[in-house]
Each structure stands twice: as C-alpha cells, then as structure tokens.
Design a protein around this motif. Structure first.
Motif, PDB file in Angstrom:
ATOM      1  N   VAL A   1       0.803  -1.225   0.000  1.00 34.11           N
ATOM      2  CA  VAL A   1       0.000   0.000   0.000  1.00 34.11           C
ATOM      3  C   VAL A   1       0.837   1.277   0.000  1.00 34.11           C
ATOM      4  CG1 VAL A   1      -1.957  -1.142   1.104  1.00 34.11           C
ATOM      5  CG2 VAL A   1      -0.259   0.042   2.505  1.00 34.11           C
ATOM      6  N   TYR A   2       2.149   1.157  -0.158  1.00 34.02           N
ATOM      7  CA  TYR A   2       3.017   2.330  -0.123  1.00 34.02           C
ATOM      8  C   TYR A   2       3.654   2.614  -1.473  1.00 34.02           C
ATOM      9  CZ  TYR A   2       2.368   2.498   4.847  1.00 34.02           C
ATOM     10  OH  TYR A   2       1.800   2.609   6.087  1.00 34.02           O
ATOM     11  N   GLN A   3       3.956   3.889  -1.689  1.00 35.56           N
ATOM     12  CA  GLN A   3       4.525   4.341  -2.957  1.00 35.56           C
ATOM     13  C   GLN A   3       6.036   4.575  -2.907  1.00 35.56           C
ATOM     14  OE1 GLN A   3       2.453   7.733  -4.536  1.00 35.56           O
ATOM     15  NE2 GLN A   3       0.475   6.931  -3.929  1.00 35.56           N
ATOM     16  N   TYR A   4       6.578   4.851  -1.711  1.00 30.91           N
ATOM     17  CA  TYR A   4       7.993   5.201  -1.601  1.00 30.91           C
ATOM     18  C   TYR A   4       8.693   4.402  -0.502  1.00 30.91           C
ATOM     19  CZ  TYR A   4       6.601   9.328  -4.246  1.00 30.91           C
ATOM     20  OH  TYR A   4       6.100  10.164  -5.204  1.00 30.91           O
ATOM     21  N   VAL A   5       9.971   4.184  -0.738  1.00 35.28           N
ATOM     22  CA  VAL A   5      10.886   3.665   0.278  1.00 35.28           C
ATOM     23  C   VAL A   5      11.862   4.798   0.576  1.00 35.28           C
ATOM     24  CG1 VAL A   5      12.785   2.072   0.715  1.00 35.28           C
ATOM     25  CG2 VAL A   5      10.764   1.278  -0.492  1.00 35.28           C
ATOM     26  N   VAL A   6      12.055   5.105   1.845  1.00 32.19           N
ATOM     27  CA  VAL A   6      12.987   6.156   2.251  1.00 32.19           C
ATOM     28  C   VAL A   6      13.948   5.544   3.263  1.00 32.19           C
ATOM     29  CG1 VAL A   6      13.251   8.417   3.330  1.00 32.19           C
ATOM     30  CG2 VAL A   6      11.250   7.943   1.880  1.00 32.19           C
ATOM     31  N   GLU A   7      15.233   5.710   2.995  1.00 34.75           N
ATOM     32  CA  GLU A   7      16.249   5.166   3.899  1.00 34.75           C
ATOM     33  C   GLU A   7      17.158   6.291   4.359  1.00 34.75           C
ATOM     34  OE1 GLU A   7      19.293   1.405   4.181  1.00 34.75           O
ATOM     35  OE2 GLU A   7      18.462   1.961   2.233  1.00 34.75           O
ATOM     36  N   THR A   8      17.306   6.399   5.674  1.00 32.86           N
ATOM     37  CA  THR A   8      18.240   7.358   6.263  1.00 32.86           C
ATOM     38  C   THR A   8      19.332   6.563   6.975  1.00 32.86           C
ATOM     39  OG1 THR A   8      17.126   7.537   8.410  1.00 32.86           O
ATOM     40  CG2 THR A   8      16.320   8.976   6.643  1.00 32.86           C
ATOM     41  N   ASP A   9      20.235   7.261   7.610  1.00 38.92           N
ATOM     42  CA  ASP A   9      21.311   6.562   8.311  1.00 38.92           C
ATOM     43  C   ASP A   9      20.805   5.777   9.514  1.00 38.92           C
ATOM     44  OD1 ASP A   9      20.851   9.194   9.440  1.00 38.92           O
ATOM     45  OD2 ASP A   9      22.600   8.842  10.709  1.00 38.92           O
TER      46      ASP A   9
ATOM     47  N   GLN B   1       2.435  11.489  10.087  1.00 40.55           N
ATOM     48  CA  GLN B   1       3.503  12.358   9.580  1.00 40.55           C
ATOM     49  C   GLN B   1       4.776  12.143  10.388  1.00 40.55           C
ATOM     50  OE1 GLN B   1       2.570  16.523   9.356  1.00 40.55           O
ATOM     51  NE2 GLN B   1       4.469  17.018   8.356  1.00 40.55           N
ATOM     52  N   VAL B   2       5.900  12.096   9.672  1.00 36.64           N
ATOM     53  CA  VAL B   2       7.209  11.919  10.293  1.00 36.64           C
ATOM     54  C   VAL B   2       8.132  13.000   9.758  1.00 36.64           C
ATOM     55  CG1 VAL B   2       9.221  10.407  10.493  1.00 36.64           C
ATOM     56  CG2 VAL B   2       6.925   9.418  10.465  1.00 36.64           C
ATOM     57  N   LYS B   3       8.900  13.625  10.633  1.00 36.30           N
ATOM     58  CA  LYS B   3       9.901  14.591  10.205  1.00 36.30           C
ATOM     59  C   LYS B   3      11.258  14.091  10.675  1.00 36.30           C
ATOM     60  CE  LYS B   3       9.124  18.847   9.748  1.00 36.30           C
ATOM     61  NZ  LYS B   3       8.850  20.273   9.838  1.00 36.30           N
ATOM     62  N   VAL B   4      12.208  14.027   9.746  1.00 34.84           N
ATOM     63  CA  VAL B   4      13.544  13.535  10.032  1.00 34.84           C
ATOM     64  C   VAL B   4      14.544  14.638   9.682  1.00 34.84           C
ATOM     65  CG1 VAL B   4      15.282  11.804   9.462  1.00 34.84           C
ATOM     66  CG2 VAL B   4      12.861  11.169   9.456  1.00 34.84           C
ATOM     67  N   LEU B   5      15.461  14.916  10.575  1.00 35.63           N
ATOM     68  CA  LEU B   5      16.565  15.830  10.305  1.00 35.63           C
ATOM     69  C   LEU B   5      17.849  15.026  10.348  1.00 35.63           C
ATOM     70  CD1 LEU B   5      15.498  18.785  12.617  1.00 35.63           C
ATOM     71  CD2 LEU B   5      15.042  18.519  10.183  1.00 35.63           C
ATOM     72  N   THR B   6      18.670  15.143   9.299  1.00 34.73           N
ATOM     73  CA  THR B   6      19.893  14.362   9.259  1.00 34.73           C
ATOM     74  C   THR B   6      20.978  15.081   8.471  1.00 34.73           C
ATOM     75  OG1 THR B   6      20.876  12.223   8.686  1.00 34.73           O
ATOM     76  CG2 THR B   6      19.128  13.025   7.251  1.00 34.73           C
ATOM     77  N   PHE B   7      22.208  14.896   8.881  1.00 34.84           N
ATOM     78  CA  PHE B   7      23.373  15.413   8.158  1.00 34.84           C
ATOM     79  C   PHE B   7      23.901  14.364   7.176  1.00 34.84           C
ATOM     80  CE2 PHE B   7      23.389  18.170  11.854  1.00 34.84           C
ATOM     81  CZ  PHE B   7      23.668  19.411  11.289  1.00 34.84           C
ATOM     82  N   LYS B   8      23.354  13.173   7.244  1.00 32.44           N
ATOM     83  CA  LYS B   8      23.826  12.067   6.405  1.00 32.44           C
ATOM     84  C   LYS B   8      22.927  11.890   5.185  1.00 32.44           C
ATOM     85  CE  LYS B   8      26.478  10.257   9.925  1.00 32.44           C
ATOM     86  NZ  LYS B   8      27.246   9.202  10.365  1.00 32.44           N
ATOM     87  N   ASP B   9      23.303  10.956   4.321  1.00 34.36           N
ATOM     88  CA  ASP B   9      22.564  10.713   3.085  1.00 34.36           C
ATOM     89  C   ASP B   9      21.131  10.267   3.335  1.00 34.36           C
ATOM     90  OD1 ASP B   9      24.819  11.289   1.619  1.00 34.36           O
ATOM     91  OD2 ASP B   9      25.402   9.202   1.363  1.00 34.36           O
ATOM     92  N   VAL B  10      20.269  10.611   2.381  1.00 35.09           N
ATOM     93  CA  VAL B  10      18.879  10.169   2.373  1.00 35.09           C
ATOM     94  C   VAL B  10      18.622   9.540   1.009  1.00 35.09           C
ATOM     95  CG1 VAL B  10      16.468  10.891   2.461  1.00 35.09           C
ATOM     96  CG2 VAL B  10      18.153  12.018   3.920  1.00 35.09           C
ATOM     97  N   ASN B  11      18.078   8.340   1.006  1.00 31.08           N
ATOM     98  CA  ASN B  11      17.768   7.643  -0.236  1.00 31.08           C
ATOM     99  C   ASN B  11      16.252   7.524  -0.361  1.00 31.08           C
ATOM    100  OD1 ASN B  11      18.304   6.095  -2.604  1.00 31.08           O
ATOM    101  ND2 ASN B  11      17.887   4.241  -1.439  1.00 31.08           N
ATOM    102  N   VAL B  12      15.701   8.008  -1.490  1.00 30.72           N
ATOM    103  CA  VAL B  12      14.270   7.923  -1.745  1.00 30.72           C
ATOM    104  C   VAL B  12      14.069   7.148  -3.036  1.00 30.72           C
ATOM    105  CG1 VAL B  12      12.151   9.215  -2.215  1.00 30.72           C
ATOM    106  CG2 VAL B  12      13.845  10.154  -0.633  1.00 30.72           C
ATOM    107  N   GLU B  13      13.242   6.121  -2.977  1.00 30.14           N
ATOM    108  CA  GLU B  13      12.933   5.322  -4.167  1.00 30.14           C
ATOM    109  C   GLU B  13      11.429   5.216  -4.324  1.00 30.14           C
ATOM    110  OE1 GLU B  13      14.908   1.511  -4.335  1.00 30.14           O
ATOM    111  OE2 GLU B  13      16.539   2.299  -3.107  1.00 30.14           O
ATOM    112  N   LYS B  14      10.963   5.395  -5.542  1.00 31.92           N
ATOM    113  CA  LYS B  14       9.545   5.206  -5.844  1.00 31.92           C
ATOM    114  C   LYS B  14       9.343   3.735  -6.179  1.00 31.92           C
ATOM    115  CE  LYS B  14       5.694   7.049  -8.460  1.00 31.92           C
ATOM    116  NZ  LYS B  14       4.738   6.869  -7.421  1.00 31.92           N
ATOM    117  N   LEU B  15       8.400   3.124  -5.535  1.00 32.51           N
ATOM    118  CA  LEU B  15       8.117   1.712  -5.770  1.00 32.51           C
ATOM    119  C   LEU B  15       7.254   1.550  -7.009  1.00 32.51           C
ATOM    120  CD1 LEU B  15       7.285   0.634  -2.134  1.00 32.51           C
ATOM    121  CD2 LEU B  15       9.396   0.225  -3.382  1.00 32.51           C
TER     122      LEU B  15
END
Length: 104
Positions: free
Chosen positions: A27-35, A78-92
């Motif tokens: 049921v989801y459209q995106y995968v988001v990966e943070t550190d 809703q989620v808010k993430v703050l990061t100095f590291k890489d963020v990977n976003v992929e559309k499924l």
C-alpha cells in the motif's frame, strides 16, 4: 532472562516485523532510507537546509510505516527527520516484489 531467551525473542520479533513488512509494502509508494531508519510512505518531501552553514536534510514523510523491531506503533500520519547524512528515496513500481531492508 538468559542470553538464549533474549536471542530467541529478538529473532521472533524480527520475523514478525518482516511478515508485517510483506503485508504493508503493498500500500506504499515510496521507500525512504536514512542513516538510522527505513521507512515506507505515500508522500515524501526532502529539503536541503543550511541556516548554520552546514547543510542538512529535512525529510517530511506522510502516511508512513517505520522498520523498527522495538517500536510498538510503526504507523504514523507524519514523520519529520533531520539528518546530516545521506537520504535515499525510491519510488516503488510494484511493491509486492520489494525486498525488506537488511538488519542493522
């Protein structure tokens, strides 16, 4: 609790999380990966911020599910993430064929 019992509990929790992932990924459209985390979501907005001179990412996810074995409530509006590291976003394309993240 013995070490063996703790390991058994962790293995069972990880297996339950994997099974939940297989059900909800459809049921989801995106995968988001943070550190630190792996998310599934239906809306994602990534902004680069640099008010203090150092660049960081502000990631806002809507209708999200969090891959975290120790979290009792993995669904969030809703989620808010703050990061100095890489963020990977992929559309499924077809979420039924996506693999879960590797254990960290």
């Amino acid at each position: 609790m013995s070490t063996e019992n703790v390991e058994k509990f962790e293995a069972e929790a990880e297996l339950a999380l994997y099974r939940e992932y297989r059900e909800v990924v459809k049921v989801y459209q995106y995968v988001v990966e943070t550190d630190r985390r792996f998310y599934l979501c239906n809306g994602v907005d990534v902004k680069v911020r640099s008010e203090t001179g150092d660049a960081y990412f502000e990631v806002t996810l809507t209708d999200a599910w969090v891959w975290d074995v120790y979290r009792s409530a993995r669904f969030s509006e809703q989620v808010k993430v703050l990061t100095f590291k890489d963020v990977n976003v992929e559309k499924l394309k077809d979420a039924r064929h996506q693999r879960p993240p590797k254990a960290r």
